[in-house]
Each structure stands twice: as C-alpha cells, then as structure tokens.
Design an enzyme around this catalytic site. Structure first.
Site, PDB file in Angstrom:
ATOM      1  N   HIS A 287     -13.101  39.356   9.614  1.00  0.00           N
ATOM      2  CA  HIS A 287     -12.798  38.099  10.264  1.00  0.00           C
ATOM      3  C   HIS A 287     -12.745  38.265  11.773  1.00  0.00           C
ATOM      4  O   HIS A 287     -12.773  39.357  12.309  1.00  0.00           O
ATOM      5  CB  HIS A 287     -11.431  37.574   9.794  1.00  0.00           C
ATOM      6  CG  HIS A 287     -11.234  37.657   8.314  1.00  0.00           C
ATOM      7  ND1 HIS A 287     -10.056  38.044   7.746  1.00  0.00           N
ATOM      8  CD2 HIS A 287     -12.083  37.411   7.290  1.00  0.00           C
ATOM      9  CE1 HIS A 287     -10.163  38.029   6.435  1.00  0.00           C
ATOM     10  NE2 HIS A 287     -11.381  37.665   6.135  1.00  0.00           N
TER      11      HIS A 287
ATOM     12  N   ASP B  99     -10.977  31.599   0.453  1.00  0.00           N
ATOM     13  CA  ASP B  99     -10.920  32.389   1.687  1.00  0.00           C
ATOM     14  C   ASP B  99     -11.700  33.690   1.548  1.00  0.00           C
ATOM     15  O   ASP B  99     -11.882  34.209   0.436  1.00  0.00           O
ATOM     16  CB  ASP B  99      -9.460  32.694   2.058  1.00  0.00           C
ATOM     17  CG  ASP B  99      -8.688  31.440   2.435  1.00  0.00           C
ATOM     18  OD1 ASP B  99      -9.325  30.458   2.850  1.00  0.00           O
ATOM     19  OD2 ASP B  99      -7.450  31.450   2.321  1.00  0.00           O
TER      20      ASP B  99
ATOM     21  N   GLU C  76      -7.690  38.424  -1.161  1.00  0.00           N
ATOM     22  CA  GLU C  76      -7.057  37.477  -2.075  1.00  0.00           C
ATOM     23  C   GLU C  76      -7.989  36.320  -2.407  1.00  0.00           C
ATOM     24  O   GLU C  76      -8.078  35.888  -3.560  1.00  0.00           O
ATOM     25  CB  GLU C  76      -5.755  36.961  -1.461  1.00  0.00           C
ATOM     26  CG  GLU C  76      -4.932  36.134  -2.427  1.00  0.00           C
ATOM     27  CD  GLU C  76      -3.546  35.853  -1.906  1.00  0.00           C
ATOM     28  OE1 GLU C  76      -2.743  35.270  -2.651  1.00  0.00           O
ATOM     29  OE2 GLU C  76      -3.262  36.209  -0.739  1.00  0.00           O
TER      30      GLU C  76
ATOM     31  N   ASP D 229     -10.970  36.728   2.478  1.00  0.00           N
ATOM     32  CA  ASP D 229     -10.246  37.993   2.425  1.00  0.00           C
ATOM     33  C   ASP D 229     -10.150  38.477   0.977  1.00  0.00           C
ATOM     34  O   ASP D 229     -10.735  37.896   0.071  1.00  0.00           O
ATOM     35  CB  ASP D 229      -8.857  37.845   3.053  1.00  0.00           C
ATOM     36  CG  ASP D 229      -8.011  36.783   2.359  1.00  0.00           C
ATOM     37  OD1 ASP D 229      -8.484  36.198   1.366  1.00  0.00           O
ATOM     38  OD2 ASP D 229      -6.879  36.535   2.821  1.00  0.00           O
TER      39      ASP D 229
ATOM     40  N   TYR E 138      -9.315  31.361  10.609  1.00  0.00           N
ATOM     41  CA  TYR E 138      -8.511  31.901   9.510  1.00  0.00           C
ATOM     42  C   TYR E 138      -7.364  32.751  10.048  1.00  0.00           C
ATOM     43  O   TYR E 138      -7.555  33.569  10.957  1.00  0.00           O
ATOM     44  CB  TYR E 138      -9.398  32.716   8.577  1.00  0.00           C
ATOM     45  CG  TYR E 138      -8.721  33.081   7.287  1.00  0.00           C
ATOM     46  CD1 TYR E 138      -8.175  32.100   6.475  1.00  0.00           C
ATOM     47  CD2 TYR E 138      -8.625  34.406   6.888  1.00  0.00           C
ATOM     48  CE1 TYR E 138      -7.551  32.429   5.275  1.00  0.00           C
ATOM     49  CE2 TYR E 138      -8.012  34.747   5.691  1.00  0.00           C
ATOM     50  CZ  TYR E 138      -7.473  33.758   4.901  1.00  0.00           C
ATOM     51  OH  TYR E 138      -6.856  34.085   3.730  1.00  0.00           O
TER      52      TYR E 138
ATOM     53  N   ARG F 234      -5.202  34.925   8.458  1.00  0.00           N
ATOM     54  CA  ARG F 234      -4.846  36.240   7.911  1.00  0.00           C
ATOM     55  C   ARG F 234      -5.954  37.222   8.280  1.00  0.00           C
ATOM     56  O   ARG F 234      -6.989  37.284   7.635  1.00  0.00           O
ATOM     57  CB  ARG F 234      -4.663  36.155   6.395  1.00  0.00           C
ATOM     58  CG  ARG F 234      -3.468  35.317   5.983  1.00  0.00           C
ATOM     59  CD  ARG F 234      -3.193  35.376   4.491  1.00  0.00           C
ATOM     60  NE  ARG F 234      -2.054  34.548   4.144  1.00  0.00           N
ATOM     61  CZ  ARG F 234      -2.123  33.273   3.780  1.00  0.00           C
ATOM     62  NH1 ARG F 234      -3.316  32.684   3.714  1.00  0.00           N
ATOM     63  NH2 ARG F 234      -1.042  32.580   3.491  1.00  0.00           N
TER      64      ARG F 234
END
Length: 575
Positions: free
Chosen positions: A387, A113, A117, A115, A340, A342
C-alpha cells in the site's frame, strides 16, 4: 494447492436473480461509495465483515468435533493445524442474500481490502458462495475509493493471492493458540471477558515487565542551581553545568536499581545543603561568558503517516484512543477522503507526490518546494508494504476547509492532520542556528562554577509552516520553538538577576499509555513476539524458522511442543 477446511453452513435459498456483475466489499458504507462510481451497471453488495471464522463458543463447535481433544481450540493440532471454520448464525442471512445476487451474475468481483485480512475475506467468500463454473471470479483491489481508482481496479483485476490468505490464516490460528492459553490468566488476575492473542500477549508481558521495573526502582535525590541572567537588553534562564570542572549529577547518572551514582568520578552529586550553600557563596560573584558555540542545523520533515504513527499522533493531539482513531479513519476511507488506513508503507505514489507539490507551490510558495520530490522507504520485516502511506485521496488534495461541512468533528480533525502531514513530508527542510552558551563565575570560597544555556533560532521554517508534530497551530508553535539569546562573545560581562537551589528526585519508568505502548510494540524487538516465516516461501520442503522476541518464554515453549514437526508448522505458516 487450495486449503482443506471444514465449513458448517445451512442450505442457501435463492430469492432472485441479477443479470449484472456483482461486486462484494466488506462494509455497507464502502458499498454505497463505490456504487456512486459504478452506477446502475453493477450490483454492489456488502459481506458486512468476515463471513466465516473459528467457533467463538462451545455451542458453535460442530457435533462431529466436540469430543476431539483439540475441540476447544477449533484447530486440529494433530492434523496439520487444520482450522474448523463455521458461518456464524448472524451472518447466514447475509450469505443467503449474496448467494441470491450471485445466482445469475456473469462476473463476481471480490473487492475487499488489499491487505491480508481483506484477501482472507475474499477467499472465504469464494469458499462459501461457491460460484458455478459459468461465473467469472475476479479479485479487484484499490487503495483509495475514487472514480479513477475504481475504474483502474476494474480494468486490472487479479487472482486471489493465496500467500496472503495463508499468512492471515496463520495469524488467526496463532491468535487462537496463544489466546486460549493466556486469556484465562487475564480473567483470573485482571478482569473477566478480556482476551489476549499473539499481540495482546506481548503487550501484557511489556506491561508486567514495566511494572516490575517500577517496583524494583530506587529513588534518588539530587539538587542543582538555576538562575536568570541578562546582557545587552535581554535576559534568559541557565542552569548549573559543572563545579570545579566536574559535571553536576542529573537523573541519568543514577542506577535505577540502587539509587546511587553509577560512577561518582564522572559526576558531582549536590545535596540540599551543598546546593543552598553554593547559592550563598555565589551571591555577588562576577559573571562572564566563558564560551559561545554556534552551529547551523536542518530538520527534515516527518514521513507520511502509517497506521501506528497516525494512532500515536492522534492520541497526542486529540486524546483519541487507537480504536477511535481507526474507526474515524475507516469512515474517511470508505467515503473516499483518504487512502487505505492499515499500512506499514511510508511511500507515496507519483500521483500523490504531484498533488502535494502542486498544493505546496500554490499555498506556501516556490521557496517551500524542494527541487526534487522526497522519497520515503520504510523497511519493516514482514510489513505489508504493497500500500501507500495514509494520505488524502484523489489526484488533487481537497483542502481541510473545503470539506469541513461534509465531515463531523472527529473526521475533520483527522483529515486535517493527515492533510498537513502529507503536505509537510514534501516540503523543504527547516533551517536555523543553535547557540550553546557557557557562563562562568568564582564563588567566595574559590569554586569554579559554570552555567549553561541553549538557544535556537529558525531562519527558514520549511515544513514547520504546515505541520509541527504534536501541535494544533503550526504558526503559533514556531514562536514557542525559538529560544533567542543575545549576540555575545567570550569574555563579555553578564548580570545574574536571580539564583536559586532546586531539588529533584529520580522517577521510575512511566507506565505505558496507549500511545507509548503502540510505539513500543512497533519496535523490531516485539514485531511480532515470535516471527514465524519460511526461509524459502516457494520451497515446499523449506524449514520454518522461529525467531524469539519479547513475550516468548513459556508460551513459546508450549507452542513448540505442540508444533513438533516441520510438516505441521509448514501447514500453519505458509508465508
């Protein structure tokens, strides 16, 4: 400069070779979906989440560090807050599998992903797999899993963003430093096996503070009058607004700490005897319209969902917990139904806006389509705004009814919710009129009494045709949102059908629900409790700024004592 970390991992055995590019994602479900688009020319594997982390128990701490005073934290607080990473036993077999798949792959695509994380997982994969110099390593990012998005991501790879990696590492270390101080308190005071990090510690503080407010609260009793009135073939409800020109006291007029009126000169307190006596003195009184105020109104649509608003709305509508909402959203994302999930951004891409406007014109008509697309810009300090907002995936949005047979009950409910919110955010405003009515009478003892009533009519529903917040059926909810009053003018006579005295008590602040706690945590006052960031992220000599928020106190003081030097702080929080 790359991080210096310690990794404990057994030797990795090679079981085979693959001559195709290797794509690694986080989950098997995501891998299966992407494989359908890439075909047999690529090998798509999953890391099954994180591959490295701080030790979770004393048995996982490497022997070389067990005697260190900071070993319990697995963070070398005396040497630049260096984290001690290990590969958990449950992940070693998967690492061996990935190592074998990489052995002869010409290219490694890290497709986790986009982001913080996901960037961190990609970096850890690169550290653990240690591909040879012959293997090209590329970072592949996308915000939706569709054929076009995957092809574009392959065509435009990038490098690992070290700043995002650093930001995630800072948060992980910060969680550990806070959690290992706060969690034992929860075990003793609440229940065993609970954990609290940088976010949970703030939530704990909020819950405790709210409980203190409830304990300190003093209840107050007050009364008012309500009635049913009629004119011109209609009837409606109204409540007392003033007595001899002074507003009647309501809950907002009381001091929660004392239970007394905040200012007795600005509100008239009615007790039970006062209210019941006034009701009797108004029996048989003549009523007429004292004033009529009419004004136009416009309601703008809600912005598209971000993570927290999706959690809140799913909680209100479906009674989903935040964890349940995110689990369902994760499944929808990985199977290519939504973008996505988050995200802190309310922005939509040009592709998404075009898809929404085309659907609005087709389903609702030209009159529901604004002349210009709507733009939403959300400014949140430290937000991840690379995002889009959460929306249906693809160049055209599949109708909820078209995917009902492909999704389970929870998945369909959430997809339907996201679809409606996305449609509504690009639709016209709702327009109508609001009417405020004042009714006057004189009691038998000469008291001047006024009652108030409010009405609302919807002349054009606009976005409400697609989406009403908190409602499962927008069309039915439109009826409930309207409160119609007859066309009256000042001086018109009105008939009082019923009059009664009503007793009330002030209520302490409500305890947090999961939905209301999430909303409060999203407030700038608490996001995050201590905002750690460098004033000049590209300046290695920049000073770290600590901005205190709710939930700091003794924990922040302890952290400050540990982080005594700018050199240490900069190593942990290179954001």
């Amino acid at each position: 400069m790359r991080k210096q970390t310690l990794t404990i991992i057994p030797p990795l055995a090679h079981k085979g070779a693959v001559s195709k590019p290797l794509v690694i994602v986080e989950s098997p479900a995501k891998a299966r979906t992407i494989s359908k688009f890439l075909g047999s020319s690529y090998v798509v594997e999953s890391s099954i989440g994180h591959v490295r982390d701080l030790p979770s128990s004393a048995t996982e701490i490497p022997k070389i560090h067990k005697d260190e005073p900071w070993a319990r934290l697995s963070v070398d607080v005396d040497n630049g807050f260096r984290p001690i990473y290990i590969v958990p036993a449950r992940k070693r077999e998967q690492i061996r599998k990935l190592k074998a798949a990489l052995k002869s792959a010409p290219i490694l695509y890290l497709a986790t992903d986009e982001d913080r994380e996901g960037e961190s997982i990609a970096w850890h994969l690169l550290e653990v797999l240690a591909p040879s110099s012959k293997v090209q390593v590329k970072r592949m990012v996308f915000h939706e899993i569709t054929k076009r998005a995957i092809e574009e991501a392959l065509a435009k790879p990038r490098e690992i963003d070290q700043k995002l990696v650093d930001a995630q590492e800072a948060r992980r270390i910060y969680d550990r430093l806070f959690g290992y101080e706060v969690s034992p308190v929860l075990w003793k005071k609440v229940a065993p096996k609970l954990s609290a990090g940088r976010v949970q510690s703030v939530a704990t503080r909020l819950v405790v503070d709210r409980e203190k407010q409830r304990m300190a609260f003093r209840t107050a009793e007050y009364w008012d009058l309500s009635g049913r009135f009629g004119a011109k073939g209609s009837d409606w409800s109204a409540s007392i607004a003033s007595l001899d020109g002074l507003p009647i006291a309501s809950g907002k007029d009381f001091d929660p700490a004392t239970g007394k009126l905040t200012d007795p000169n600005k509100a008239r307190l009615l007790l039970q005897a006062d209210a019941e006596g006034l009701t009797k003195r108004l029996d048989g009184a003549s009523w007429q319209v004292a004033s009529v105020t009419t004004k136009d109104y416009e309601d703008r649509p809600y912005p598209p969902f971000i993570t927290s608003t999706l959690q809140q709305e799913a909680g209100r509508k479906f009674r989903f917990t935040a964890a349940r909402t995110m689990s369902v959203a994760q499944a929808l994302y990985e199977r290519g139904y939504i973008t996505y999930m988050r995200t802190d951004s309310t922005e939509l891409s040009g592709q998404a806006i075009s898809a929404a406007r085309a659907a609005i014109k087709s389903l609702y008509g030209e009159e529901y389509l604004p002349s210009q697309p709507r733009a939403y810009h959300k400014k949140v300090k430290n937000a991840q705004e690379a995002h889009e907002a959460i929306r249906p995936a693809g160049e055209t949005f599949r109708l909820p009814d078209d995917v009902r047979g492909e999704l389970d009950s929870d998945e369909w409910k959430l997809y339907d919710l996201i679809w409606k919110r996305t449609m509504a955010c690009q639709m016209e405003n709702a327009r109508g009129k609001k009417v405020s009515l004042r009714l006057a009478a004189t009691s038998s003892s000469g008291e001047k009494v006024e009652f108030g009533a409010s009405g609302k009519t919807i002349e054009f529903p606009g976005f409400l045709r697609a989406y009403v917040e908190g409602s499962d059926d927008p069309d039915a909810q439109l009826e409930d949102r309207e409160v119609r009053l007859p066309a009256l003018k000042e001086g018109d006579p009105v008939t009082c059908h019923e009059l009664k005295a009503d007793g009330h008590s002030t209520q302490p602040p409500a305890r947090y629900t999961e939905v209301s706690l999430i909303k409060e945590l999203r407030s700038p006052r608490h996001r995050p409790a201590v905002d750690l960031r460098l004033d000049h992220r590209d300046d290695p000599a920049a000073k770290l700024r600590l901005e205190e928020g709710a939930g700091s106190g003794a924990d922040l003081d302890r952290l400050r004592r540990r982080a005594a030097s700018d050199r240490v702080l900069q190593r942990v929080c290179r954001l």
